[in-house]
Write an enzyme that holds these catalytic residues in place. Structure first.
Site: not given
Ligand code: GLP
Length: 241
Positions: A67, A136, A138
């Site tokens: 992304d 959440n 995602h």
């Molecule tokens: C971000 C990215 C995701 C990532 C997630 C968790 O917004 N778009 O690909 O896995 O959030 O991030 P973190 O590893 O900092 O908790």
């Protein structure tokens, strides 16, 4: 689905890097699907070590990132393009022509998403897709929704995601509100998926995503349907399973 419990963040990172390293050694011209966020930073550090000590050669590896923020210039240190160079690509012998990330600088969402979807297809899909997971549930930027969106698309980020990501920006108004992300099919076409999750604040979502019902309200729950998923959690993230 196989769940591996690691001791802590460092152990999770080493285990994840070993799995990626095995992929690169077994298929030097593999396609790696890569992720951003704080979770994979340690994994990337381990891969850099593997390159530096001569174990890993990335010269033929191709990559496709999950992304990118829409509207953020690549030169912005919060763009995922910048993140990947800073945390991995600038430190290994990867060919920059083999790197693919959605182009957040293209304001034409429809054209950019169609282009990126075609790029991943033309690569033949990912041999190994690395994933982190949001609080959440995602994956990439596939936010909880009423239905799974299959292909690369433009999303409005949820308030909780904006709040979670604001720590990286000077003020919350600077956090982009939209992103381009691989869709659920784009992710699920990967031959193998490696999910890494760290921290007590993710324990609840780990339980929901991997042991609860499969629902677009918890996007990562779809991974239960994939034939080859490895989840590496540290002790804190795995404390409820
Ligand atoms: C971000 C990215 C995701 C990532 C997630 C968790 O917004 N778009 O690909 O896995 O959030 O991030 P973190 O590893 O900092 O908790």
């Amino acid at each position: 689905m196989r769940i591996i419990k690691a001791k802590d963040y460092a152990d999770m990172s080493r285990k994840a890097a070993n799995i990626i390293a095995a992929q690169v050694i077994l298929k030097p011209d593999c396609v790696l699907g890569l992720a951003t966020g704080s979770t994979p930073i340690g994994t990337y550090k381990e891969l850099i070590k593997g390159y530096e000590n001569g174990d890993l050669d990335f010269s033929l590896v191709k990559t496709a990132n999950l992304d990118e923020y829409r509207g953020l210039p690549k030169s912005n240190d919060q763009s995922y393009d910048y993140f990947m160079k800073d945390n991995l690509f600038n430190h290994i012998n990867i060919n920059f022509e083999n790197l693919n990330i959605p182009n957040g600088e293209n304001p034409d969402a429809e054209a950019e998403c169609a282009r990126y979807e075609a790029v991943v297809k033309a690569l033949g899909g990912q041999d190994l897709q690395l994933l982190g997971m949001g609080h959440n549930g995602h994956i990439g930027f596939n936010e909880p929704a009423d239905e799974f969106v299959k292909e690369t698309h433009c999303v409005d980020l949820q308030e909780s995601t904006i709040q979670a990501n604001k720590r990286f920006f000077e003020k919350v108004e600077d956090v982009p509100t939209q992103a381009y992300t691989m869709g659920i099919n784009t992710i699920m076409q990967a031959k193998k998926i490696l999910v890494i999750v760290s921290g007590a604040d993710k324990a609840e979502i780990v339980k929901k995503a991997f042991f609860g019902p499969v629902t677009p309200q918890v996007p990562a729950s779809i991974l239960q349907m994939h034939p080859d998923v490895v989840v590496v959690v540290d002790e804190a993230a795995g404390s409820l399973i």
